[in-house]
Write an enzyme that holds these catalytic residues in place. Sequence first.
Site, PDB file in Angstrom:
ATOM      1  N   VAL A   1       0.874  -1.174   0.000  1.00  0.00           N
ATOM      2  CA  VAL A   1       0.000   0.000   0.000  1.00  0.00           C
ATOM      3  C   VAL A   1       0.910   1.222   0.000  1.00  0.00           C
ATOM      4  O   VAL A   1       2.107   1.131   0.283  1.00  0.00           O
ATOM      5  CB  VAL A   1      -0.945   0.042   1.224  1.00  0.00           C
ATOM      6  CG1 VAL A   1      -2.009  -1.042   1.129  1.00  0.00           C
ATOM      7  CG2 VAL A   1      -0.156  -0.083   2.522  1.00  0.00           C
ATOM      8  N   SER A   2       0.334   2.378  -0.304  1.00  0.00           N
ATOM      9  CA  SER A   2       1.158   3.584  -0.445  1.00  0.00           C
ATOM     10  C   SER A   2       1.623   4.165   0.882  1.00  0.00           C
ATOM     11  O   SER A   2       2.763   4.593   1.021  1.00  0.00           O
ATOM     12  CB  SER A   2       0.384   4.653  -1.233  1.00  0.00           C
ATOM     13  OG  SER A   2       0.260   4.265  -2.582  1.00  0.00           O
ATOM     14  N   THR A   3       0.722   4.207   1.876  1.00  0.00           N
ATOM     15  CA  THR A   3       1.060   4.866   3.137  1.00  0.00           C
ATOM     16  C   THR A   3       0.691   3.986   4.329  1.00  0.00           C
ATOM     17  O   THR A   3      -0.098   3.046   4.210  1.00  0.00           O
ATOM     18  CB  THR A   3       0.309   6.207   3.270  1.00  0.00           C
ATOM     19  OG1 THR A   3      -1.097   5.946   3.377  1.00  0.00           O
ATOM     20  CG2 THR A   3       0.571   7.106   2.065  1.00  0.00           C
TER      21      THR A   3
ATOM     22  N   GLU B   1      -5.578   5.314  -3.978  1.00  0.00           N
ATOM     23  CA  GLU B   1      -4.177   5.278  -4.387  1.00  0.00           C
ATOM     24  C   GLU B   1      -4.035   5.691  -5.839  1.00  0.00           C
ATOM     25  O   GLU B   1      -3.112   6.415  -6.205  1.00  0.00           O
ATOM     26  CB  GLU B   1      -3.604   3.867  -4.200  1.00  0.00           C
ATOM     27  CG  GLU B   1      -3.115   3.593  -2.813  1.00  0.00           C
ATOM     28  CD  GLU B   1      -2.237   2.356  -2.767  1.00  0.00           C
ATOM     29  OE1 GLU B   1      -1.705   1.965  -3.816  1.00  0.00           O
ATOM     30  OE2 GLU B   1      -2.077   1.797  -1.674  1.00  0.00           O
TER      31      GLU B   1
END
Length: 228
Positions: free
Chosen positions: A67-69, A167
Amino acid sequence: MTNYKPKDFAELIGVSVKTLQRWDREGILEANRTPTDRRYYTYDQYLQFKGIKTQNDIRQVVIYARVSTKNQKDDLQNQVSFLRQFCNARGIIVDQCIEEYGSGLNYNRKKWNKLLDEVMEQKIKTIIITHKDRFIRFGYDWFEKFCMKFNTTIVIVNNEELSPQEELMQDIVSILHVFSCRLYGLRKYKKQIERDEEIVKELQDGNQSHTGAENQDSQDDGHLPICL
């Protein structure tokens, strides 16, 4: 199991489509056929063509989730849980589970790069992901072929729900921001060029005026009367 169209499979093994068609007719490498009679090839056929034995293959099966964050920690755990259930239902033994935070646009992800290094070292048999963009946002097909060169299969479970839509929006905004900065830079550079051209022109005009004045002075000096 990954299936390939004749064009993709021909490119993968380094022959032409016509050669594949001839091999199919001659029974050298027979194509599989869909219910609509379209030809396709499988990853097992690729391994057989390369002379790679799948028995006693001790390379690792890896789950990769991203995942991005860190704010998406729940999404990350959902990916891992889903992939483990997928593997358990099919009797697949997972050797390694990689969880990573980082944008799909980022090619410098530490764990992802380490995974690719292990692919090149012939340590990875299979990589299992929920969706293409969990592995890389753009250019997935290239990376799939890259892995195939080292006899590594990427299995995509294709669970769209585990590919967070926010995202995608964040990545699109990031791309727009980058190109906006580049466009602004180009405009600024263009203005600088135009400004430089104006300066050069002014200098050239100044030099011409100065040269013209010197020539005129020389001509005037040549016509001055000589006083005895």
